[in-house]
Design an enzyme around this catalytic site. Sequence first.
Site, PDB file in Angstrom:
ATOM      1  N   HIS A 473       0.812  -1.212   0.000  1.00 57.75           N
ATOM      2  CA  HIS A 473       0.000   0.000   0.000  1.00 57.75           C
ATOM      3  C   HIS A 473       0.853   1.274   0.000  1.00 57.75           C
ATOM      4  CE1 HIS A 473      -3.256  -2.547   2.266  1.00 57.75           C
ATOM      5  NE2 HIS A 473      -3.202  -2.839   0.977  1.00 57.75           N
ATOM      6  N   PRO A 474       1.865   1.402  -0.862  1.00 61.01           N
ATOM      7  CA  PRO A 474       2.686   2.623  -0.828  1.00 61.01           C
ATOM      8  C   PRO A 474       1.899   3.832  -1.334  1.00 61.01           C
ATOM      9  CG  PRO A 474       3.297   1.277  -2.718  1.00 61.01           C
ATOM     10  CD  PRO A 474       2.330   0.460  -1.898  1.00 61.01           C
TER      11      PRO A 474
END
Length: 536
Positions: A473-474
Amino acid sequence: MEDFDYIIVGAGSAGCVLAERLSVSGRHKVLVLEAGGRGWSPWIALPLGYGKTFFDPGVNWKYQTEPEDALAGRSGYWPRGKVVGGSGAINALVYARGLPQDFEDWAAAGADGWGWETARQTYEALETRLGPGGTRQGRGPLHVQDVSDQVHSVNRHFFAAADELALPRTEDINGNACEGAGVYVINTSRGRRMHSARAFLKPALKRPNVTLMTGAIAERIVFEGRRATAVQVLRGGRRLTLRAGREIILSAGAVTSPQLLQLSGIGPAELLKSRGIAPLLDAPHVGGNLQDHLGINYYFRATEPTLNNMLRPLTGKLRAALQYALTRRGPLALSVNQCGGYFRSSPELARPDQQLYFNPVTYTTAPNGKRTVVQPDPFPGFIIGFQPARPSSRGRIDISTADPLAPPRIRPNSLASDGDRAQVVAGGRLCQKIINTKALNRLVETAMGPDLRDMDDDQILADFRERCGTVFHPVGTCRMGQDAQASVVSPRLKVHGVQGLRVADASVFPNLTSGNTNAPTMMLAHRAAELILEDA
């Protein structure tokens, strides 16, 4: 080469939404550039095919972070979609809007106009929600499916454990009462992945004013003065310059959008000079503010059958394949992440601080690093895991060279704050309480690997450092905000200091949402298209 009104760089979760919304009137010519291919693989359409695409270089950039001392010197593996549909084409399908407070935090961080009410209305425009009995709610192009009637029966022990601890339960993690144990909804329709390419780009491509160009690697943005006018692209060994009459929109994701800005001369000036790039604009925040969820799983052999028993034997695979072929239902039509939810590790907290996962399957990673959930362990097992929802550590993504084909330097700066380390311990303690309930204890035959059941705080943190990994989930590397001295794009997603250039993807999130990021990325792109059309 013909000119276009809008050029969208990246046909991922955000870019596909933008293409549909910007082209719907028929007035604007839209070009969508995608470095990967069209994504014809059946493993993309099949929900459980996630296990096959996880290491597939044909659809996956397979990035590696730099080693981190805080994670026992390990380098992290970052799968990112290299295909039409982007990371939404290869993810585990959980559709989580995020908590309302997440978006109020966006607004408070300077993202004016991005509070919860705006986000909620945009989600409702996106979605058609499918119930177990065939009910439909909403009229949006993206189908979101309630699969609570299909999850494995062993999940009942997770809910019984939550009840035993008086933890809340929810019927809908995207509803008004979203806190507590629930079944994850997934973006599928009739048993097939409903990613943004299927929901948005496919209908858009039927219009004569939309062009998709695959295998097109964007090398840099071309400027005339401070105005972005074209994209330089490498495709099939040829270098093309594609002009945009109105705007260029970067939707290449939290890794590639900052990389492309830096390659184009927008970034930290000293870094750019050291890579042989003449700075157009000294923008030190390009590539900064990197945030990601770190998570860990605890594996247990089970005392009753799980998905392992269904999917490990060849006969079980054949039965599941037949069920899927005939009904588009069953284990192949589901995410590996079946249950979980948002929880407070302490009742004194004002909001949930942990996201939990409960999976009725185990798949041991092989020595070559490969894993696949379609080849689970040859004995019954299950997983419980967690991720601290809102980390405070901040990292960076920067170009490694001036070569657009070179992977960037990814430095997550994990567990850099005392608060993040405390949240790890809190999440581990919460999972420990759950696994030690009577309800779940009778499901455990033995632990596989480190045994959470009797760890102390120091052991929980040490184990997390040794085994945790990204939850993929960057966000945040081109953050939006009012102040050009502290952000990269404005609340209207225009890059500060230049004209004709916006960024619209997860890189502009000021803060990481509490859950999975695919849904808020599509929501942001839908709202971004509205802003672009307003300005047009």
